[in-house]
Design an enzyme around this catalytic site. Structure first.
Site, PDB file in Angstrom:
ATOM      1  CG  HIS A 197     -28.281  41.237   7.198  1.00  0.00           C
ATOM      2  ND1 HIS A 197     -27.761  42.328   6.521  1.00  0.00           N
ATOM      3  CD2 HIS A 197     -28.030  40.157   6.414  1.00  0.00           C
ATOM      4  CE1 HIS A 197     -27.211  41.913   5.385  1.00  0.00           C
ATOM      5  NE2 HIS A 197     -27.368  40.599   5.302  1.00  0.00           N
ATOM      6  CD  GLU A 200     -28.469  44.598   9.516  1.00  0.00           C
ATOM      7  OE1 GLU A 200     -29.371  44.989   8.746  1.00  0.00           O
ATOM      8  OE2 GLU A 200     -27.357  44.202   9.108  1.00  0.00           O
ATOM      9  NE  ARG A 255     -24.145  39.357   7.110  1.00  0.00           N
ATOM     10  CZ  ARG A 255     -24.166  40.599   6.641  1.00  0.00           C
ATOM     11  NH1 ARG A 255     -24.318  41.602   7.479  1.00  0.00           N
ATOM     12  NH2 ARG A 255     -24.041  40.847   5.350  1.00  0.00           N
ATOM     13  CB  ALA A 326     -28.887  48.843  11.491  1.00  0.00           C
ATOM     14  CE1 TYR A 327     -21.828  50.273  13.258  1.00  0.00           C
ATOM     15  CE2 TYR A 327     -22.857  48.129  13.524  1.00  0.00           C
ATOM     16  CZ  TYR A 327     -21.733  48.942  13.587  1.00  0.00           C
ATOM     17  OH  TYR A 327     -20.516  48.416  13.973  1.00  0.00           O
ATOM     18  CE1 TYR A 377     -20.798  45.804   1.790  1.00  0.00           C
ATOM     19  CE2 TYR A 377     -19.674  46.928   3.582  1.00  0.00           C
ATOM     20  CZ  TYR A 377     -20.677  46.091   3.131  1.00  0.00           C
ATOM     21  OH  TYR A 377     -21.561  45.548   4.026  1.00  0.00           O
ATOM     22  CD  GLU A 399     -26.480  49.333   5.862  1.00  0.00           C
ATOM     23  OE1 GLU A 399     -26.567  49.190   7.106  1.00  0.00           O
ATOM     24  OE2 GLU A 399     -26.339  48.388   5.071  1.00  0.00           O
TER      25      GLU A 399
END
EC number: 3.4.17.-
Length: 438
Positions: A197, A200, A255, A326-327, A377, A399
């Site tokens: 991403h 990040e 992203r 992250a994050y 999730y 992360e």
């Protein structure tokens, strides 16, 4: 210029100072992004009920907010921390709505443009203070990172080999570093990727830090010597090269990849929703304008296709897959796409537990760890699940720092502590791989 950042290293290579000056002063190295974030805010909300969560989902859709966490509006639920980047105009509407509905909120960043400009100002100052050596405590542009790769390839022939596994949508080479002593015809391997991403930035910073520490401590650290003698590390410092470059030149909070869709003006695919494992199911979007867009088909993105092909080709020797994001301060393992226990759970859980314990021992930073679906999730089509389903028994996603105070604008002063603690976690996982599980 010393690319290992250690003036005592006998293998360090120097480049003319003018090269670094050109890279610092060229357009896009420190960018104001045309003042596009002026007055924007980052707001944290935690809905106390499903009614509040539903109300927030609705207004987020209306205002087209940029969610920093979670990654999709569909994840907003009772008790879920929600960090929202919202434009100056839309923030007035959102704040009025929150006050009217008595939903508690906290403004994390009052003016995002000022925060970005502060980041850029510090980058310029820190780079200029270290013209004599490659600085691992600042964020580097894609061009800097690629120059760094090529230089280590030339100066560290006993440990480093750099090669390309393909090209991105915009035609940039996808460079991989093979790190390890060239001592055997067959060695097991560990894959590490950073920057899937674009926004990040701490991910690519860690990949560079890992390489530096590995090379500098190879002769003095018995654990590192064992790791590099017995394993190859395949390291991809910047997975999403097009998106990362775009985040330096146009949109700091981009992203996705930069591919085009023939039917929509929106660009890019979430490179961590584009893998052929429960593709475009829960936690992914089929709409090209969403940040979690899964793409028109699995492996539609040339970056994902190239990495998947490489991992398929070498999956018998690659025993661990590590991806850095992250994050949130978490260490995650499969599954992401379902609530189920992996067959080698005890071995993987033990490795994760030891890793976060080692990480915490450095600066006291706490990481949560566990199956991604339960700890973070449910999400489908991601690289970690794909790696595990394709025979790589250790698959983890980090992360990294922080938990939201800085979010994607993690200051450069926190690069060193973040990387130092993460380094210990990675060494623990790798040594566990060598000692315990097959």
């Amino acid at each position: 210029m010393n690319f290992l950042g250690n003036p005592r290293s006998h293998t360090a290579a120097f480049l003319p100072v003018c090269w670094l000056l050109l890279n610092i002063l060229k357009p896009g190295h420190c960018h104001s992004y045309d003042n596009r974030y002026a007055g924007d805010k980052v707001i944290r909300l935690i809905p106390k009920s499903e009614e509040e969560a539903l109300a927030l989902k609705n207004i987020y859709h209306q205002l087209k907010v940029d969610l920093w966490q979670p990654s999709s509006i569909s994840y907003v639920s009772e008790g879920t921390i929600t960090d929202v980047h919202i434009s100056q105009n839309a923030s007035r509407t959102l704040l009025a709505f929150l006050q009217e509905t008595h939903i508690y909120y906290k403004v994390l960043i009052e003016d995002l443009q000022k925060a970005v400009e502060n980041e850029n100002s510090l980058q310029t100052q820190r780079n200029r203070r270290s013209l004599s050596e490659y600085n691992y405590e600042v964020y580097h542009s894609l061009e800097d990172i690629q120059s760094w790769l090529h230089h280590l390839n030339q100066t560290q022939p006993g440990l480093v080999r750099v090669f390309s596994i393909g090209r991105s949508y915009e035609g940039r080479p996808l460079f991989i570093m093979q790190l390890g002593r060239k001592s055997r015809a067959y060695k097991r391997a560990v894959w590490i990727d950073c920057g899937i991403h674009a926004r990040e930035w701490i991910g690519p910073a860690f990949c560079q830090w890992f390489v530096r520490e590995a090379i500098l401590t190879y002769k003095t650290d018995p654990a590192m010597k064992k790791m590099l003698n017995h394993l190859y590390f395949y390291i991809m410092p910047v997975f999403n090269v097009d998106g990362y470059h775009f985040s330096w030149t146009h949109d700091r909070f981009w992203r996705k990849t930069r591919s085009r869709d023939s039917k929509f003006r929106c660009r890019g695919v979430d490179a961590n929703r584009n893998w052929k494992v429960k593709w475009c199911d829960e936690g992914a979007s089929a709409h090209p304008c969403d940040d979690t867009y899964c793409g028109p088909f699995p492996e539609s993105e040339p970056e994902v296709k190239a990495v998947a092909n490489f991992l398929r080709k070498h999956r018998k020797r690659i025993r661990a897959y590590l991806s850095f994001h992250a994050y949130a301060q978490m260490l995650l393992y499969p599954y992401s796409y379902k609530y189920a226990t992996i067959p080698n759970f005890s071995c993987v859980e033990f490795a994760a537990h030891k890793a976060v314990k080692a990480l915490r021992s450095v600066h006291g930073i706490r990481y949560r760890h566990g199956p991604a679906s339960q700890t973070l999730y449910v999400s489908s089509g991601n690289s970690m699940d794909w790696a595990y389903k394709n025979g790589i028994p250790y698959a983890f996603a980090f992360e990294l720092r922080d938990t939201g105070h800085f979010g994607f604008l993690l200051p450069e002063m926190l690069i060193k502590p973040t990387c130092t603690e993460t380094m210990l976690a990675v060494k623990n996982i790798t040594m566990h791989l060598l000692k315990k599980c097959p």
